[in-house]
Design an enzyme around this catalytic site. Structure first.
Site, PDB file in Angstrom:
ATOM      1  N   ASP A 252       0.844  -1.193   0.000  1.00 26.67           N
ATOM      2  CA  ASP A 252       0.000   0.000   0.000  1.00 26.67           C
ATOM      3  C   ASP A 252       0.882   1.246   0.000  1.00 26.67           C
ATOM      4  O   ASP A 252       2.010   1.230   0.514  1.00 26.67           O
ATOM      5  CB  ASP A 252      -0.898   0.028   1.242  1.00 26.67           C
ATOM      6  N   ARG A 253       0.346   2.311  -0.538  1.00 31.49           N
ATOM      7  CA  ARG A 253       1.105   3.560  -0.638  1.00 31.49           C
ATOM      8  C   ARG A 253       1.621   4.030   0.724  1.00 31.49           C
ATOM      9  O   ARG A 253       2.765   4.485   0.844  1.00 31.49           O
ATOM     10  CB  ARG A 253       0.209   4.637  -1.257  1.00 31.49           C
TER      11      ARG A 253
END
Length: 355
Positions: free
Chosen positions: A177-178
């Site tokens: 995930d970012r």
């Protein structure tokens, strides 16, 4: 009586339209403006061992970056792409030693979003913690996506490709995930990509995350195997929830250290669902600190009050076998300053209360 023009002579005269002289095959020209037009002549490419058994369409997509898929499939359908001088279909499998004819392509490319020598590029190169001729492993910073898209001009993989223009192949093996920091594997050869992704599918790669969760994690909760379902919010935002209609998901947990109001846990996902650790933690009643998707506003406000600025989830360690040698490898990535600072603050408060 008028004479008919010599058809052959006319065809020879009309073969080249008026304008600048034709360029030789393989020449590249760039136009000014916000995009650059790249003209590339006929290419004859010999398939190497790394591309053995790859589909023709995927082979072309990897070599002709920036060319729309519609064009790729059109030139294959029209017979302009040849393998060993024969027509092929998009799903034709290539073999090492095959000769692929790629026709002239005209495409428009946006200028590089990441300039060589930029701060982001320097940070990413410094984050490489392991590299050999098969792969590299990067300690991805929080806040940087693994790839561009969805409104993002660039991500981890685009930065690495820009920093290494001579690299023929760089592909993500898996994703983070970012807002999650930590270890990401990138393949430098297609054979390494196939090997590592197969190892992931066979669950022979072990991933260990460190997460700071709200509250005191129960000692009797060592695994969560609730099914997860992806859905969209009315505004289009992607979310995940525990739902019997979802996909089977399993995460193991163990407590590492307890603080006032928080617990540092190790989470190891056995399956690889979107937001798996985040949703499983929240389902137990102990969401990950700083998680603006699955943490309630009161808990988020309390976390911000102690200086919390990021999602407290970090891909801490990887255990896998190296492609090409099967040598066992364990890699660990240190926390970044923002993650470490929160732990230091909580550790100081814990020490003060124990006096």
């Amino acid at each position: 009586m008028s004479r008919k023009p010599d058809a052959k002579k006319y065809a020879r005269r009309s073969k080249r339209p008026p304008g600048p002289p034709a360029r030789r095959e393989g020449a590249v020209s760039q136009s000014s403006g916000p995009t650059q037009e790249v003209r590339q002549g006929v290419q004859w490419v010999t398939v190497d061992e790394d591309n053995d058994d790859q589909r023709v369409d995927n082979f072309l997509l990897s070599r002709l970056r920036g060319v729309p898929k519609s064009i790729i499939y059109r030139i294959v359908r029209k017979g302009e792409v040849r393998v060993n001088k024969g027509r092929v279909k998009p799903d034709t499998r290539l073999r090492a030693g095959d000769t692929v004819r790629i026709p002239p392509i005209v495409r428009k490319e946006k200028p590089e979003q990441v300039k060589p020598g930029s701060r982001v590029q320097g940070v990413m190169e410094a984050a490489v913690i392991f590299e050999n001729d098969q792969m590299l492993v990067v300690n991805k910073p929080s806040g940087i996506a693994v790839h561009g898209g969805s409104g993002l001009s660039f991500g981890l993989i685009e930065v690495l490709r820009s920093a290494r223009p001579g690299s023929r192949f760089l592909e993500l093996v898996h994703r983070l995930d970012r807002d999650t920091s930590g270890l990401v594997m990138i393949a430098k050869k297609r054979s390494a990509l196939r090997y590592l992704q197969d190892e992931l599918r066979q669950k022979r790669v072990r991933k260990f995350y460190h997460a700071l969760v709200a509250g005191s994690w129960p000692d009797d909760v060592g695994r969560v195997d609730e099914p997860l379902l992806r859905y969209e919010m009315p505004n289009g935002e992607r979310r995940v929830r525990v739902d019997s209609a979802g996909k089977a998901s399993l995460t193991t947990f163990r407590s590492l250290e307890r603080f006032q109001g928080y617990t540092l846990v190790e989470a190891s996902p056995v399956t690889g669902r979107t937001h798996q650790i985040r949703v499983h933690s929240a389902w137990v009643g102990h969401p990950i600190a700083g998680d603006d998707k699955y943490m309630d506003e009161v808990s988020m406000k309390a976390f911000r009050s102690i200086g919390g600025q990021r999602l407290m989830l970090h891909a801490r360690a990887l255990e896998f076998r190296l492609p090409g040698t099967d040598e066992p490898m364990r890699l660990e990535a240190p926390y970044d300053e923002a993650f470490d600072r929160v732990l230091r603050i909580l550790g100081a408060r814990k020490s003060g209360s124990e006096k």
